[in-house]
Design an enzyme around this catalytic site. Structure first.
Site, PDB file in Angstrom:
ATOM      1  N   ALA A  35       0.797  -0.923   0.128  1.00 25.49           N
ATOM      2  CA  ALA A  35       0.253   0.021   0.016  1.00 25.49           C
ATOM      3  C   ALA A  35       0.867   1.106   0.040  1.00 25.49           C
ATOM      4  CB  ALA A  35      -1.113   0.090   1.279  1.00 25.49           C
ATOM      5  N   HIS A  40       7.528   5.592   1.471  1.00 32.82           N
ATOM      6  CA  HIS A  40       7.973   4.627   0.566  1.00 32.82           C
ATOM      7  C   HIS A  40       9.252   4.766  -0.636  1.00 32.82           C
ATOM      8  CE1 HIS A  40       4.551   2.804   2.643  1.00 32.82           C
ATOM      9  NE2 HIS A  40       5.075   1.957   3.234  1.00 32.82           N
ATOM     10  N   GLY A 151      12.363   4.042   8.123  1.00 36.56           N
ATOM     11  CA  GLY A 151      11.182   5.866   7.951  1.00 36.56           C
ATOM     12  C   GLY A 151      11.790   5.377   9.110  1.00 36.56           C
ATOM     13  N   ASP A 154       8.931   5.644  12.066  1.00 40.81           N
ATOM     14  CA  ASP A 154       8.593   4.272  12.575  1.00 40.81           C
ATOM     15  C   ASP A 154       9.860   4.354  13.510  1.00 40.81           C
ATOM     16  OD1 ASP A 154       6.154   2.943  11.957  1.00 40.81           O
ATOM     17  OD2 ASP A 154       7.480   2.916   9.615  1.00 40.81           O
ATOM     18  N   SER A 189       0.787   7.343   5.680  1.00 40.51           N
ATOM     19  CA  SER A 189       0.839   6.219   6.273  1.00 40.51           C
ATOM     20  C   SER A 189      -0.124   4.938   6.020  1.00 40.51           C
ATOM     21  CB  SER A 189       0.485   6.122   7.423  1.00 40.51           C
ATOM     22  OG  SER A 189       0.606   4.603   8.114  1.00 40.51           O
ATOM     23  N   SER A 190       0.423   3.902   4.788  1.00 38.61           N
ATOM     24  CA  SER A 190      -0.702   3.562   4.180  1.00 38.61           C
ATOM     25  C   SER A 190      -2.081   3.177   5.131  1.00 38.61           C
ATOM     26  CB  SER A 190      -0.461   1.602   4.648  1.00 38.61           C
ATOM     27  OG  SER A 190       1.406   1.640   4.004  1.00 38.61           O
TER      28      SER A 190
HETATM   29  P1  AMP Z   1       5.389  -0.022   6.364  1.00 44.93           P
HETATM   30  O1  AMP Z   1       4.796  -0.576   5.183  1.00 44.93           O
HETATM   31  O2  AMP Z   1       4.660   0.857   7.205  1.00 44.93           O
HETATM   32  O3  AMP Z   1       6.159  -1.315   7.000  1.00 44.93           O
HETATM   33  O4  AMP Z   1       6.691   0.704   5.917  1.00 44.93           O
HETATM   34  C1  AMP Z   1       7.700   0.674   5.580  1.00 44.93           C
HETATM   35  C2  AMP Z   1       8.884   1.391   5.888  1.00 44.93           C
HETATM   36  O5  AMP Z   1       8.366   2.859   5.187  1.00 44.93           O
HETATM   37  C3  AMP Z   1       8.779   1.626   6.817  1.00 44.93           C
HETATM   38  O6  AMP Z   1      10.529   1.490   7.179  1.00 44.93           O
HETATM   39  C4  AMP Z   1       8.238   2.820   7.540  1.00 44.93           C
HETATM   40  O7  AMP Z   1       8.933   3.321   7.993  1.00 44.93           O
HETATM   41  C5  AMP Z   1       9.017   3.470   6.239  1.00 44.93           C
HETATM   42  N1  AMP Z   1       7.728   4.890   5.594  1.00 44.93           N
HETATM   43  C6  AMP Z   1       6.246   4.951   6.823  1.00 44.93           C
HETATM   44  N2  AMP Z   1       6.148   5.821   6.282  1.00 44.93           N
HETATM   45  C7  AMP Z   1       6.552   6.523   5.964  1.00 44.93           C
HETATM   46  C8  AMP Z   1       6.802   7.791   5.652  1.00 44.93           C
HETATM   47  N3  AMP Z   1       5.462   8.939   6.004  1.00 44.93           N
HETATM   48  N4  AMP Z   1       7.917   8.406   5.563  1.00 44.93           N
HETATM   49  C9  AMP Z   1       9.412   8.290   5.687  1.00 44.93           C
HETATM   50  N5  AMP Z   1       9.352   6.211   5.650  1.00 44.93           N
HETATM   51  C10 AMP Z   1       8.337   6.177   5.755  1.00 44.93           C
END
Ligand code: AMP
Length: 287
Positions: A35, A40, A151, A154, A189-190
């Protein structure tokens, strides 16, 4: 024409990567749950700049969800994700099944997380970081990247992965990237896809509170400011899970004294959706 190459099994991915390694090319890795959004994409773009080849994984990891409804409702749109990734040029996309990631009798050495596992996300999402470290450990073993991109959205996850790399001597360099936000200030955020437009407005109390704290930092003690900020937050429509001002290096809560590495972390429920965000109080990143 799609420039992303998709692999569904680790055997296929690994045989592709063997040639890359033989040619001494560097591999950058961006683990995601799909998503995808610009947050990302910023990680992937940075990895493209710094590495010869980039692997992006898309895997909604069941073991890091402590809430079954959250897992069930997590948005999944792999075709759209692959399309989006293709706009960045040649990218290797890995979309494994749980069986690929967790083969029978899979052994994970584990990581002693100490305080990191008992505060903030560790406290409110029991078992979350065990799931996160296990999946990232297995993904690192499959992809064997030189650099991995995470990112700061988190924030605690970055610290947890850094600690895993240190304890298990993993040959990976972690690159922590700034949080990307909507122009409104809402962290991308997703999970934002599940918010109504009214809830998106309501959710701005998170960044408003973080910016309020950043502006007021030093003027009073961390505990006094955190208490004031919790009261400010309570005026909004979200249900606060935690708001803590911590030392981003140790994850100890700050009470009387400020440190350069001070970070404010917030988790709150906006309707049915749990959101997290943070701000480094004495740095200009993540603003
Ligand atoms: P996720 O798909 O939520 O597991 O995120 C995958 C990676 O993208 C993780 O390292 C997150 O910290 C990073 N990420 C998610 N949202 C953001 C954002 N708004 N800005 C920068 N990195 C992000």
């Amino acid at each position: 024409m799609s420039k992303a190459i998709v692999f569904y099994t680790s055997v296929q991915l690994q045989s592709h990567l063997i040639a890359v390694r033989l040619n001494n090319k560097s591999i950058g890795f961006v683990p995601t749950m799909g998503a995808l959004h610009e947050g990302h994409m910023a990680l992937v773009a940075r990895a493209k700049e710094e590495c010869d080849l980039v692997v992006v994984s898309i895997f909604v990891n069941p073991t890091q969800f402590n809430n079954p409804t959250d897992l069930e409702k997590y948005p999944r749109m792999p075709e759209k994700d692959v399309e989006m990734l293709s706009t960045l040029g040649e990218i290797i996309v890995f979309i494994p099944t749980p069986e690929e990631i967790y083969p029978e009798n899979n052994h994970f050495p584990g990581v002693q997380l100490g305080l990191l596992d008992s505060v903030l996300e560790g406290k409110f999402r029991a078992g979350h970081f065990k799931g996160v470290t296990h999946v990232v450990y297995n993904l690192f073993a499959i992809v064997q990247p030189q650099k991995a991109y995470f990112g700061k959205k988190d924030y605690q996850q970055v610290a947890v992965i850094r600690e895993m790399i240190r304890q298990l001597h993993l040959p990976v360099e972690l690159v922590a990237c700034a949080t990307l936000r909507e122009s409104s200030g809402l962290a991308k955020s997703s999970r934002n896809m599940r918010l109504s437009s009214e809830e998106k407005e309501d959710a701005l109390i998170i960044i408003d509170t973080l910016r309020f704290i950043k502006l007021q930092a030093i003027k009073e003690t961390p505990s006094a400011l955190a208490a004031k900020a919790r009261a400010y937050f309570a005026i909004g429509a979200l249900r606060l899970e935690y708001l803590e001002i911590i030392d981003g290096a140790s994850f100890e809560t700050l009470t009387n004294k400020w440190v350069d590495s001070a970070v404010c972390c917030i988790a709150a429920h906006c309707g049915e959706v749990r959101l997290i965000d943070n701000l480094e109080l004495f740095s200009n990143e993540n603003e």
